[in-house]
Write a protein that holds these residues in place. Structure first.
Motif, mmCIF file in Angstrom:
data_model
loop_
_atom_site.group_PDB
_atom_site.id
_atom_site.type_symbol
_atom_site.label_atom_id
_atom_site.label_comp_id
_atom_site.label_asym_id
_atom_site.label_seq_id
_atom_site.Cartn_x
_atom_site.Cartn_y
_atom_site.Cartn_z
ATOM 1 N N ILE A 64 -10.159 -31.625 -44.917
ATOM 2 C CA ILE A 64 -8.721 -31.345 -44.887
ATOM 3 C C ILE A 64 -8.444 -29.930 -45.397
ATOM 4 N N ILE A 65 -9.130 -29.568 -46.498
ATOM 5 C CA ILE A 65 -8.922 -28.232 -47.064
ATOM 6 C C ILE A 65 -9.282 -27.158 -46.045
ATOM 7 N N GLY A 125 -4.293 -34.231 -32.247
ATOM 8 C CA GLY A 125 -4.082 -35.621 -31.861
ATOM 9 C C GLY A 125 -2.761 -36.145 -32.374
ATOM 10 N N ASN A 126 -2.518 -37.416 -32.108
ATOM 11 C CA ASN A 126 -1.198 -37.973 -32.366
ATOM 12 C C ASN A 126 -1.003 -38.483 -33.776
ATOM 13 N N ILE A 127 -2.107 -38.766 -34.452
ATOM 14 C CA ILE A 127 -1.969 -39.443 -35.731
ATOM 15 C C ILE A 127 -1.255 -38.563 -36.749
ATOM 16 N N LEU A 128 -1.347 -37.242 -36.559
ATOM 17 C CA LEU A 128 -0.709 -36.340 -37.509
ATOM 18 C C LEU A 128 0.599 -35.798 -36.962
ATOM 19 N N ASP A 129 1.166 -36.517 -36.030
ATOM 20 C CA ASP A 129 2.338 -36.053 -35.310
ATOM 21 C C ASP A 129 3.447 -35.568 -36.230
ATOM 22 N N ASP A 130 3.649 -36.305 -37.307
ATOM 23 C CA ASP A 130 4.772 -35.972 -38.170
ATOM 24 C C ASP A 130 4.599 -34.616 -38.838
ATOM 25 N N GLN A 131 3.328 -34.246 -39.042
ATOM 26 C CA GLN A 131 3.071 -33.003 -39.750
ATOM 27 C C GLN A 131 3.109 -31.804 -38.821
ATOM 28 N N TYR A 132 3.481 -32.018 -37.570
ATOM 29 C CA TYR A 132 3.524 -30.918 -36.609
ATOM 30 C C TYR A 132 4.381 -29.784 -37.145
ATOM 31 N N LEU A 157 -6.719 -43.012 -41.070
ATOM 32 C CA LEU A 157 -5.484 -43.220 -41.836
ATOM 33 C C LEU A 157 -5.543 -42.526 -43.194
ATOM 34 N N VAL A 158 -6.680 -42.652 -43.886
ATOM 35 C CA VAL A 158 -6.803 -42.010 -45.201
ATOM 36 C C VAL A 158 -6.732 -40.495 -45.043
ATOM 37 N N PHE A 159 -7.341 -40.010 -43.968
ATOM 38 C CA PHE A 159 -7.263 -38.582 -43.651
ATOM 39 C C PHE A 159 -5.798 -38.180 -43.518
ATOM 40 N N PHE A 183 -3.903 -38.066 -46.989
ATOM 41 C CA PHE A 183 -4.151 -36.872 -47.803
ATOM 42 C C PHE A 183 -3.634 -35.619 -47.116
ATOM 43 N N TYR A 184 -3.817 -35.590 -45.805
ATOM 44 C CA TYR A 184 -3.382 -34.439 -45.028
ATOM 45 C C TYR A 184 -1.876 -34.229 -45.206
ATOM 46 N N ASN A 185 -1.129 -35.301 -45.081
ATOM 47 C CA ASN A 185 0.324 -35.233 -45.244
ATOM 48 C C ASN A 185 0.698 -34.658 -46.599
ATOM 49 N N VAL A 186 0.014 -35.152 -47.639
ATOM 50 C CA VAL A 186 0.387 -34.745 -48.996
ATOM 51 C C VAL A 186 -0.034 -33.300 -49.262
ATOM 52 N N VAL A 187 -1.237 -32.925 -48.817
ATOM 53 C CA VAL A 187 -1.704 -31.547 -49.017
ATOM 54 C C VAL A 187 -0.786 -30.590 -48.256
#
Lengths: 441, 225
Positions: A303-304, B180-187, A335-337, A340-344
């Motif tokens: 992620i980093i 991909g789509n799973i991170l869609d919100d973080q676009y 999902l775990v990725f 953490f990705y969202n929070v970072v």
């Protein structure tokens, strides 16, 4: 926490001890009563015999008129005595009591029957006594025997009780074991536990019915999710294709192209909103599997690496401090990725240039933890309280996010039984803490 | 190449057809499962784009039937039902790829091309971009014999633009393809800009790269031949 088996055994032991104590307290008293009664009966019998004897052979063989007027006889061991004497007291006596007599300089407690009668106009006092020493011995012995015997019984029954409760409670152990094993209601072992205890049978059945019911409602929810996603995504899909085709036309002028792209952007927001809601619904209705095992450190490093270009562009230093690694089992890596990705990503968005974002892993109190801290603007109490609520959060305003990223992170954390918490100080920064479940350590 | 588009949403089916025709595909449309079944029986198709949510037919059955009849058509499933099981089931039945609605048309094209390359065992050629050579086999970029040190994401980004050269790709299309789509919100449109900025810096260090264009207000385009 005490196990049921132990509780039952403890209760058994306690009740036996109380019972024994009561027994030890009252039994000697009862025995003494009974013994005394026997002695008394014996004394009365002897009195009758003596009176009969006097009736037959007269008083002379015992007391001659010329002697002192007292007759006394002890057996050798001073077990019993009999005495007969003339007496001058007026009233008639007939009672039994305990008196101490000194016989050959030895004080002995006797149970004595006192009885007066008239022969030839002369009143006589008859005393027949029986030593209480033997009774006292008996009492002591009985106490000793009871103590040893009951102690032995308690020991034996304690062992058998423990064994027996273990055996009759074993179906309960199996049922709780079944509950511990499951990750979702559909994985509950539907084979009935073998037992002839009706309570356990009904417990097992009730649990089974409940699991079937929950599974069924999950399935319904899943169907609804699928239907909504179809209903919403189809029109979005049509619009998107139309707009994309317009954008690809050779004869499009820059101004129109710009407007089409803006429309596409708006459409993407709608799409991402629906996708986010679907993602949450899918996680909450357990449509994702938790079957992977992976290193958390490797994931965080990934992620980093991924986010670093954006951080650098913003002049934010993004660093990892990995003190401990953790092999996360029974988890969904994607999902775990995402969590953490969202929070970072959030942390970077909310940090000013020349600020810092630190991803730290360590163990505390036997649990693996990950902290993500930034040196951003921080949050007020009010902001923190709605942080994980859907659509309530909009921390930064430089992003295109829909403000649902942290809600997703929370749902993913819950799904993995990861405890998530926030500490923040206005103008100092914010720290998100993730505490991993112990079982996966 | 012949493509059958099986999609009950006529608006979408027509847009896909319009797009694929400009890419020189021959397109047939079927709006129901029965229609599709009849067309498959008569015509030979290289690709069947199949919507699983047909009103009259279980899309998965259609795959089964077609495979049974000995057709060599490749299936690409397009569906709004994003459930993981559907995807697994479809791929198990022999579908070649899976796209969740809504998708970018360029993404559909790149999937079709990828399947075609596998199917017809097409050799991937090196691509010349000005002074640069893109080696798709080794996934490396060279400039006059020197390797340009790109990250995986930067290479993927460039590769996707090159595959769709002469088309403007929006930031979201690029983001969707790579993340991909799973991170869609973080676009974050900034994401792509940052990566393109870094990519350009690295390219220009070796040689100018005027072929990587920014189309103001729309997106990015590679315009090399």
């Amino acid at each position: 926490m005490i196990r049921l088996k132990t509780k039952l055994a403890l209760f058994n032991l306690l009740s036996k001890l109380v019972f024994t104590a009561l027994f030890l307290l009252f039994l000697p008293w009862i025995v003494e009563r009974v013994n005394l009664r026997q002695v008394d009966n014996d004394l009365i019998q002897k009195r009758e015999n003596t009176i009969d004897l006097i009736g037959k052979i007269g008083i002379e063989p015992f007391i001659h008129s010329d002697t002192s007027g007292i007759f006394g006889s002890y057996n050798i061991l001073k077990e019993e005595f009999i005495s007969l004497e003339r007496t001058g007291i007026a009233e008639d006596l007939n009672y039994i009591d305990v008196t101490d007599r000194i016989i050959e300089e030895e004080e002995i407690a006797y149970r004595v029957i006192n009885y007066t009668f008239m022969v030839d106009g002369q009143k006589y006092l008859l005393e027949i006594g029986k030593s209480l020493a033997s009774i006292q011995y008996a009492r002591r012995n009985i106490n000793r025997i009871i103590l040893v015997f009951l102690g032995f019984i308690i020991l034996i029954t304690l062992v058998t009780d423990l064994q027996y409760t273990r055996i009759i409670l074993s179906p309960l152990k199996k049922i709780t074991g079944k509950l511990k094993e499951i990750s979702s209601p559909s994985t509950f072992d539907m084979i009935p536990v073998k037992t002839n205890t009706s309570d356990f049978v009904s417990l097992d059945n009730a649990l089974r019915d409940l699991m079937v019911q929950i599974d069924e409602s999950f399935r319904k929810e899943k169907d609804i999710t699928v239907n909504i996603s179809h209903e919403l995504m189809t029109p979005v899909s049509v619009l998107r294709s139309k707009l994309e085709n317009m954008l690809l036309r050779d004869d499009i002028d820059p101004d129109t192209a710009n407007k089409v792209e803006e429309s596409l952007k708006t459409l993407h927001r709608l799409q991402s909103l629906v996708n986010s809601l679907l993602l949450i619904a899918r996680i909450e209705s357990h449509q994702y599997l938790r079957e992977e095992s992976f290193s958390v450190q490797a994931l965080l490093q990934e992620i980093i690496e991924e986010v670093n270009p954006v951080a650098e562009d913003k002049e934010v230093t993004l660093t990892g401090e990995f003190i401990n690694d953790h092999q996360f089992i029974q988890a969904n890596r994607a999902l775990v990725f995402s969590m953490f990705y969202n929070v970072v990503n959030n942390a970077i968005r909310n940090t000013f240039p020349e600020g810092k974002v630190v991803v730290k892993t360590f163990s505390e109190h036997g649990k693996f933890r990950t902290n993500i801290s930034d040196t951003g603007n921080g949050m007020s109490e009010a902001q923190m309280s709605t942080l994980f609520t859907r659509f309530k959060t909009k921390r930064g305003d430089d992003g295109d996010g829909t403000g649902i990223g942290l809600a997703i992170a929370k749902v993913i954390a819950d799904f993995h039984k990861i405890e998530i918490s926030v500490a923040s100080e206005p103008r100092k920064g914010t720290t998100f803490s993730f505490i991993f479940p112990e079982s996966s350590l | 190449m012949n493509v059958l588009i099986v999609e009950d949403e006529t608006g979408l089916a027509k847009e896909i057809a319009t797009f694929l025709k400009t890419e020189n595909f021959l397109c047939d449309l079927a709006f129901t499962g029965i229609e599709a079944s009849e067309k498959i029986a008569v015509n030979l198709y290289d690709f069947i784009l199949l919507d699983l949510g047909l009103p009259d037919y279980n899309g998965l059955d259609l795959i089964r039937e077609t495979k049974k009849a000995g057709s060599e058509a490749s299936f690409i499933i397009i569906t709004a039902r994003g459930a993981v099981e559907d995807k697994v089931k479809g791929l198990d039945l022999g579908a070649d790829d899976y796209l969740a609605k809504p998708f970018a048309l360029v993404e559909l094209l790149s999937r079709i091309n990828a399947v075609a390359r596998r199917k017809f065992n097409v050799q991937v050629h090196d691509i010349v971009l000005g002074d640069f050579i893109m080696q798709n086999q080794s996934r490396k970029l060279f400039c006059e014999g020197n390797e340009v040190d790109l990250t995986k994401k930067e290479y993927d980004l460039l590769h996707y633009l090159v595959l769709n050269r002469n088309k403007v790709l929006t930031r979201h299309q690029l983001y969707e393809h790579i993340w991909g789509n799973i991170l869609d919100d973080q676009y974050d449109s900034n994401f792509i800009d940052v990566h393109i900025k870094n990519l350009r810096k690295k390219l220009n260090f070796h040689s100018p790269s005027p072929w990587l264009e920014t189309v103001r207000g729309v997106g990015y385009r590679v315009s090399a031949g």
